[in-house]
Motif scaffolding. Structure first.
Motif, PDB file in Angstrom:
ATOM      1  N   ASN A 549     -11.417   9.683  -7.701  1.00 53.96           N
ATOM      2  CA  ASN A 549      -9.968   9.684  -7.451  1.00 53.96           C
ATOM      3  C   ASN A 549      -9.489   8.365  -6.865  1.00 53.96           C
ATOM      4  OD1 ASN A 549      -9.083  12.756  -7.804  1.00 53.96           O
ATOM      5  ND2 ASN A 549     -11.078  12.736  -6.775  1.00 53.96           N
ATOM      6  N   TYR A 550     -10.303   7.317  -7.028  1.00 53.09           N
ATOM      7  CA  TYR A 550     -10.021   6.062  -6.329  1.00 53.09           C
ATOM      8  C   TYR A 550      -8.646   5.492  -6.647  1.00 53.09           C
ATOM      9  CZ  TYR A 550     -10.466   1.332  -4.558  1.00 53.09           C
ATOM     10  OH  TYR A 550     -10.232   0.169  -3.874  1.00 53.09           O
ATOM     11  N   GLU A 551      -8.308   5.364  -7.903  1.00 57.30           N
ATOM     12  CA  GLU A 551      -7.059   4.702  -8.278  1.00 57.30           C
ATOM     13  C   GLU A 551      -5.851   5.444  -7.703  1.00 57.30           C
ATOM     14  OE1 GLU A 551      -6.952   1.822  -9.377  1.00 57.30           O
ATOM     15  OE2 GLU A 551      -9.027   1.588 -10.015  1.00 57.30           O
ATOM     16  N   ARG A 552      -5.877   6.764  -7.749  1.00 59.43           N
ATOM     17  CA  ARG A 552      -4.769   7.531  -7.182  1.00 59.43           C
ATOM     18  C   ARG A 552      -4.711   7.381  -5.665  1.00 59.43           C
ATOM     19  NH1 ARG A 552      -4.562  12.243  -4.667  1.00 59.43           N
ATOM     20  NH2 ARG A 552      -6.681  12.824  -5.250  1.00 59.43           N
ATOM     21  N   LEU A 553      -5.863   7.521  -4.989  1.00 65.65           N
ATOM     22  CA  LEU A 553      -5.893   7.430  -3.531  1.00 65.65           C
ATOM     23  C   LEU A 553      -5.437   6.053  -3.057  1.00 65.65           C
ATOM     24  CD1 LEU A 553      -9.319   9.216  -2.904  1.00 65.65           C
ATOM     25  CD2 LEU A 553      -7.040  10.160  -2.488  1.00 65.65           C
ATOM     26  N   ALA A 554      -5.925   5.002  -3.730  1.00 64.79           N
ATOM     27  CA  ALA A 554      -5.575   3.640  -3.322  1.00 64.79           C
ATOM     28  C   ALA A 554      -4.108   3.331  -3.608  1.00 64.79           C
ATOM     29  CB  ALA A 554      -6.478   2.635  -4.028  1.00 64.79           C
ATOM     30  N   SER A 555      -3.626   3.736  -4.785  1.00 64.27           N
ATOM     31  CA  SER A 555      -2.241   3.407  -5.152  1.00 64.27           C
ATOM     32  C   SER A 555      -1.242   4.154  -4.275  1.00 64.27           C
ATOM     33  CB  SER A 555      -1.998   3.719  -6.627  1.00 64.27           C
ATOM     34  OG  SER A 555      -2.127   5.110  -6.882  1.00 64.27           O
ATOM     35  N   GLU A 556      -1.529   5.405  -3.920  1.00 65.82           N
ATOM     36  CA  GLU A 556      -0.609   6.168  -3.081  1.00 65.82           C
ATOM     37  C   GLU A 556      -0.640   5.672  -1.635  1.00 65.82           C
ATOM     38  OE1 GLU A 556      -1.230  10.347  -3.597  1.00 65.82           O
ATOM     39  OE2 GLU A 556      -0.688  10.312  -5.719  1.00 65.82           O
ATOM     40  N   THR A 557      -1.791   5.199  -1.178  1.00 62.27           N
ATOM     41  CA  THR A 557      -1.858   4.589   0.155  1.00 62.27           C
ATOM     42  C   THR A 557      -1.052   3.302   0.182  1.00 62.27           C
ATOM     43  OG1 THR A 557      -4.055   5.534   0.575  1.00 62.27           O
ATOM     44  CG2 THR A 557      -3.405   3.635   1.906  1.00 62.27           C
ATOM     45  N   ARG A 558      -1.183   2.501  -0.863  1.00 61.32           N
ATOM     46  CA  ARG A 558      -0.417   1.251  -0.943  1.00 61.32           C
ATOM     47  C   ARG A 558       1.086   1.529  -1.100  1.00 61.32           C
ATOM     48  NH1 ARG A 558      -5.257  -0.878  -3.620  1.00 61.32           N
ATOM     49  NH2 ARG A 558      -5.973  -2.670  -2.380  1.00 61.32           N
ATOM     50  N   LEU A 559       1.425   2.617  -1.779  1.00 60.97           N
ATOM     51  CA  LEU A 559       2.833   2.968  -1.917  1.00 60.97           C
ATOM     52  C   LEU A 559       3.451   3.273  -0.558  1.00 60.97           C
ATOM     53  CD1 LEU A 559       5.322   3.608  -3.644  1.00 60.97           C
ATOM     54  CD2 LEU A 559       4.409   5.946  -3.931  1.00 60.97           C
ATOM     55  N   TYR A 560       2.682   3.964   0.300  1.00 60.03           N
ATOM     56  CA  TYR A 560       3.176   4.234   1.655  1.00 60.03           C
ATOM     57  C   TYR A 560       3.414   2.919   2.396  1.00 60.03           C
ATOM     58  CZ  TYR A 560       2.878   5.133   6.661  1.00 60.03           C
ATOM     59  OH  TYR A 560       3.110   5.139   8.010  1.00 60.03           O
ATOM     60  N   CYS A 561       2.469   1.992   2.294  1.00 57.81           N
ATOM     61  CA  CYS A 561       2.620   0.692   2.959  1.00 57.81           C
ATOM     62  C   CYS A 561       3.824  -0.072   2.409  1.00 57.81           C
ATOM     63  CB  CYS A 561       1.358  -0.140   2.792  1.00 57.81           C
ATOM     64  SG  CYS A 561       0.159   0.114   4.104  1.00 57.81           S
ATOM     65  N   LYS A 562       3.965  -0.086   1.093  1.00 57.40           N
ATOM     66  CA  LYS A 562       5.081  -0.802   0.475  1.00 57.40           C
ATOM     67  C   LYS A 562       6.419  -0.207   0.917  1.00 57.40           C
ATOM     68  CE  LYS A 562       6.993  -2.088  -4.058  1.00 57.40           C
ATOM     69  NZ  LYS A 562       8.328  -1.507  -3.808  1.00 57.40           N
ATOM     70  N   THR A 563       6.495   1.116   0.918  1.00 59.32           N
ATOM     71  CA  THR A 563       7.737   1.774   1.310  1.00 59.32           C
ATOM     72  C   THR A 563       8.072   1.494   2.765  1.00 59.32           C
ATOM     73  OG1 THR A 563       7.289   3.545  -0.285  1.00 59.32           O
ATOM     74  CG2 THR A 563       8.912   4.003   1.441  1.00 59.32           C
ATOM     75  N   TYR A 564       7.064   1.565   3.620  1.00 62.26           N
ATOM     76  CA  TYR A 564       7.304   1.431   5.054  1.00 62.26           C
ATOM     77  C   TYR A 564       7.563  -0.015   5.463  1.00 62.26           C
ATOM     78  CZ  TYR A 564       6.814   2.180  10.053  1.00 62.26           C
ATOM     79  OH  TYR A 564       7.055   2.225  11.403  1.00 62.26           O
ATOM     80  N   TYR A 565       6.755  -0.933   4.952  1.00 63.63           N
ATOM     81  CA  TYR A 565       6.834  -2.324   5.414  1.00 63.63           C
ATOM     82  C   TYR A 565       7.690  -3.215   4.503  1.00 63.63           C
ATOM     83  CZ  TYR A 565       2.953  -1.107   8.520  1.00 63.63           C
ATOM     84  OH  TYR A 565       2.168  -0.520   9.469  1.00 63.63           O
ATOM     85  N   ASP A 566       7.446  -3.169   3.199  1.00 69.59           N
ATOM     86  CA  ASP A 566       8.081  -4.128   2.292  1.00 69.59           C
ATOM     87  C   ASP A 566       9.507  -3.732   1.906  1.00 69.59           C
ATOM     88  OD1 ASP A 566       5.687  -5.443   2.421  1.00 69.59           O
ATOM     89  OD2 ASP A 566       4.959  -4.683   0.500  1.00 69.59           O
ATOM     90  N   ASP A 567       9.728  -2.438   1.664  1.00 72.95           N
ATOM     91  CA  ASP A 567      11.040  -2.003   1.196  1.00 72.95           C
ATOM     92  C   ASP A 567      12.033  -1.797   2.334  1.00 72.95           C
ATOM     93  OD1 ASP A 567       9.895  -2.061  -1.266  1.00 72.95           O
ATOM     94  OD2 ASP A 567       9.702   0.107  -1.490  1.00 72.95           O
ATOM     95  N   SER A 568      11.556  -1.800   3.541  1.00 72.19           N
ATOM     96  CA  SER A 568      12.435  -1.602   4.685  1.00 72.19           C
ATOM     97  C   SER A 568      13.255  -2.856   4.972  1.00 72.19           C
ATOM     98  CB  SER A 568      11.608  -1.235   5.919  1.00 72.19           C
ATOM     99  OG  SER A 568      12.425  -1.175   7.080  1.00 72.19           O
ATOM    100  N   THR A 569      14.410  -2.674   5.600  1.00 68.11           N
ATOM    101  CA  THR A 569      15.213  -3.808   6.061  1.00 68.11           C
ATOM    102  C   THR A 569      15.084  -4.012   7.566  1.00 68.11           C
ATOM    103  OG1 THR A 569      17.157  -2.380   6.346  1.00 68.11           O
ATOM    104  CG2 THR A 569      16.894  -3.492   4.208  1.00 68.11           C
TER     105      THR A 569
END
Length: 614
Positions: A549-569
C-alpha cells in the motif's frame, strides 16, 4: 545530588525546571542576549502601566510594539531550514500512533528508539533540553553513498554530519526532509523520513513502521554510477542486553518478489540443566572496605583520600551499599571531578556484577570496562543515591586482560557516582528472566522496497570507515547468522543506480517492528499486548502491508502536508507551532482489542483522528 539543590530558591513549583544558573546570572545573560536582538516592545516607564492594575502585574496596557515586528507576525515567510550546531539537539518523532516512536535527527540518523513498550528516561525537568544530544536509546544505524562519475574518481561518504558538514533539515510534521548538501558532488541527495499519517484514517496512521525515501539527482553533464547502502544493528533484545539477560538473536537476508528484507528476531532461551558444583560462588574483586583505595589509582578531588563511609556532607542519604565503605565521588560536592582506575586483571568469569548509584549522565559519570585498552561497556546511576545491582556479560572477553574505571567528569546536579561490591561471577546478580518474556522480544524488518543489489547480515559490530567498501556495506555477504547476547551484529542492504545527466531516481528504505509483549504495572501488573499485534502477526506482515500500500500511504501523507503547509495562507511560524500537537498522539501505546492512546494531543487529535477519542 546535594540537599541544597533539593530546595528551589526562585522557582517554587514542584516541577521546577531551573538550571544551575542563579537568577542574577540568568538576568544578566538574558539582558546581554536581548541587546543583540531587534527591539520589539518598549521602552517602558512607570506611567506605561494602568493605575488600576495590581502593582505586581507587570504587563503594560500599551506594549509599544514596533510596526515592523507586528507585520512580521502575519507575513507568510518561509519554512525554517535548520543547519549547523542547531542540528545536534534537533529531532522529529516518527512511528505510528500508539505503536512507539523514534526520532529523525538533524542529519537523518535515528535516535530515541522507544519502540520497546517502555520509555527510557530522557532526563528530569530541563535536563533533556540541555543535553548535548538527543537522549534515549541509540543503535548502530546509518546510510552511505558511493558516487562514481564517468571517467572520474569514486567518492564515498556517510549520509550524516560527518560526511556532509553542511547537511540541513526541514521539519514539516510528519515529514522530515534532510538535505545532504555538497556542491563538489555531481549528485544531489535528499531524504524524506516519515510514518504514514492520514487524517480520518487511524488504522493506517497507527502502523509500527517508518519510511526513509531517498531522492538522488545527477546534476552533472556526464553519467554517474551511484550506490546507496543502509545498515542497522539487530534492534531485538536491546534492553535485555543492558539488563545482562541471556538469549540468542537471528538475522536473515530474505529476497521477496520485489523487495529485499533483513529479518531481525530473537530466539527462545536455551534451558541447560545446571550441574551441581558447576556454578561457583562470586569472587569479590573490590569491596572498598579499606581506609584507602589500595591498588586502585585515584585522580582528582572527587575521590577524596579513600572510600567514603556512606553519605557525605551536603549529600542526600546514600543507601544500598554493602558493608561500611563505597566509592562516592561526591567528595567536595557535585562540582569536583576525578577518576579511579583498577589494577589490571584477567577476565576469568562470564559476568562482572557491581552496585552503582548516583548520576545518570552516562557520558560524564560512569563505570566502564576496558579490554585491551579499549572501552567495551559502561554504566551509570539513575539520578538516585540508592545503589542497585548491575551486571555485564563479558563471556566473549574471557581470558583477556582488562581494567575497570570509575569516572566523574561532570559538574552540577547529579555530577557524581556511587560504586560498591564489584564481583566476578558465573551468573548475573539478577537477570531479567527468560528472553522470550521480555518486552523487547519480537521481530524487526529492515527493507529495500525496490529490491537490493547486495546485502549482508554481518558487517561487524559497528560500521567504521573500513566497512564503507565493496566488502562491507556495499557488498554481498552472509545470508543468515545466529549469535548470543550481548554480541552486536550489523546488517546492510545496498542499491546500485545508473543516473544519466539530469536524471532523478528514488530509493525506498523502510523499517517495521513488532513487539507484542507489553505490561502495565498500574493498578495491577498484567500483560496487555499492543493493538497492532491484533492486526499483524509479526514485523514481516507489517512490512508486507506497507509495501503493498506504499503509494497510497505515501501520497495521502504528503497530501496532508501539502494541504496544511503549502496550501495555507497562514504564516509558516504559526503552522510550525500549531503542528506540534499531533505528534503527541504517537507517544503512548495502544493496547488490547481497542485503542487507548495516551498523550497530550487532545484538541487536534480529536479532529484528525476522532476514532481515537475515548
Amino acid at each position: 545530588m546535594s540537599k541544597r539543590s533539593q530546595q528551589p530558591t526562585e522557582c517554587q513549583t514542584p516541577d521546577c525546571c531551573c538550571s544551575g544558573m542563579s537568577r542574577r546570572d540568568f538576568l544578566a545573560a538574558g539582558s546581554a542576549a536581548a541587546a543583540a536582538l531587534p527591539i520589539i516592545a518598549g521602552p517602558f516607564t512607570r506611567t506605561s502601566f494602568a493605575a488600576e492594575l495590581d502593582p505586581a502585574h507587570l504587563v503594560p496596557v500599551d506594549k509599544n510594539l514596533t510596526a515592523e515586528w507586528t507585520r512580521s507576525l502575519t507575513a507568510r515567510g518561509e519554512p525554517t531550514v535548520w543547519s549547523g550546531d542547531r542540528l545536534t539537539v534537533l529531532g522529529m518523532p516518527c512511528g505510528g500512533i500508539g505503536a512507539g516512536q523514534m526520532y529523525v535527527t538533524g542529519d537523518g540518523t535515528l535516535a530515541c528508539w522507544h519502540i520497546y513498550n517502555h520509555t527510557a528516561p530522557l532526563g528530569r525537568n530541563n535536563q533533556g533540553y540541555q543535553a548535548s544530544q538527543l537522549p534515549g536509546i541509540r543503535l548502530q544505524q546509518g546510510y552511505a553513498v558511493r558516487i562514481k562519475p564517468k571517467g572520474g574518481k569514486t567518492v564515498t561518504k556517510r549520509l550524516d554530519k560527518t560526511g556532509f558538514p553542511n547537511v540541513a533539515f526541514i521539519g514539516q510534521y510528519p515529514i522530515s526532509r534532510v538535505l545532504y548538501r555538497d556542491e563538489s558532488l555531481p549528485v544531489k541527495i535528499e531524504m524524506a523520513a516519515f510514518s504514514p499519517f492520514i487524517p480520518l484514517n487511524a488504522l493506517d496512521s497507527a502502523l509500527p513502521a517508518t519510511i526513509m525515501e531517498f531522492t538522488l539527482k545527477n546534476t552533472s553533464a556526464a553519467p554517474v554510477e551511484v550506490s546507496l547502502a543502509g545498515w542497522l544493528e539487530n534492534p531485538v533484545g536491546v534492553a535485555t542486553v543492558r539488563a545482562s539477560g541471556e538469549g540468542r538473536r537471528k538475522q536473515t537476508l530474505q529476497q521477496m518478489d520485489v523487495r529485499t528484507d533483513i529479518a531481525f528476531s530473537g530466539l527462545p532461551t536455551e534451558r541447560k540443566p545446571e550441574i551441581e558444583g558447576e556454578v561457583k560462588e562470586p569472587e569479590v574483586f573490590a569491596d572498598f572496605e579499606a581506609q584507602d583505595y589500595q591498588q586502585w589509582k585515584a585522580e582528582g578531588r572527587a575521590l577524596g583520600s579513600g572510600p567514603a563511609q556512606g553519605t557525605l556532607s551536603g549529600q542526600q542519604r546514600v543507601t544500598g551499599f554493602v558493608g561500611k565503605g563505597l566509592v562516592n565521588t561526591y567528595a567536595g560536592g557535585d562540582d569536583t571531578t576525578g577518576r579511579l582506575i583498577s589494577p589490571e586483571f584477567t577476565i576469568t568469569r562470564p559476568y562482572i556484577n557491581f552496585l552503582v548509584g548516583g548520576g545518570a549522565d552516562e557520558k560524564k559519570v560512569y563505570i566502564r570496562l576496558l579490554v585491551g585498552g579499549k572501552e567495551v561497556v559502561r554504566a551509570a546511576g539513575r539520578d538516585d543515591e540508592a545503589l542497585t545491582w548491575r551486571s555485564w556479560n563479558v563471556r566473549k572477553h574471557l581470558g583477556k586482560k582488562a581494567r575497570i574505571e570509575i569516572v566523574d567528569d561532570a559538574m552540577g546536579s547529579w555530577g557524581h557516582l556511587n560504586v560498591d561490591q564489584i564481583t566476578f561471577a558465573d551468573r548475573p546478580h539478577r537477570g531479567p528472566g527468560e528472553f522470550e518474556r521480555q518486552q523487547d522480544y519480537g521481530t524487526v524488518r529492515f527493507s529495500l522496497l525496490d529490491g537490493a543489489d547486495a546485502g549482508s547480515v554481518d558487517v561487524g559490530e559497528a560500521v567504521a570507515d573500513e566497512q564503507l567498501s565493496a566488502r562491507g556495506v556495499f557488498g554481498k555477504g552472509k545470508k543468515e547468522i545466529v549469535y548470543d547476547l550481548p554480541e552486536v551484529k550489523c546488517a546492510s542492504l545496498c542499491k546500485n543506480l545508473s543516473l544519466a545527466p539530469g536524471e532523478e531516481k528514488r530509493v525506498r528504505f523502510a523499517l517495521a517492528w513488532h513487539f507484542p509483549i507489553r505490561r502495565w504495572a498500574f493498578p495491577h501488573y498484567e500483560d496487555l499486548g499492543n493493538y497492532y499485534a491484533t492486526r499483524f502477526s509479526d514485523a514481516g506482515a507489517v512490512m508486507q502491508y506497507l509495501a503493498a500500500n506504499y503509494e497510497r500511504l505515501a501520497s495521502e501523507t504528503r497530501l496532508y502536508c501539502k494541504t496544511y503547509y503549502d496550501d495555507s495562507t497562514l504564516p509558516h511560524w504559526f503552522l510550525s507551532a500549531s503542528a506540534r500537537r499531533p505528534p503527541f498522539s504517537r507517544r503512548g501505546r495502544s493496547t488490547g482489542a481497542r485503542t487507548a492512546v495516551l498523550g497530550w494531543g487532545g484538541l487536534l487529535r480529536g479532529h484528525l483522528h476522532p476514532r481515537l477519542e475515548l
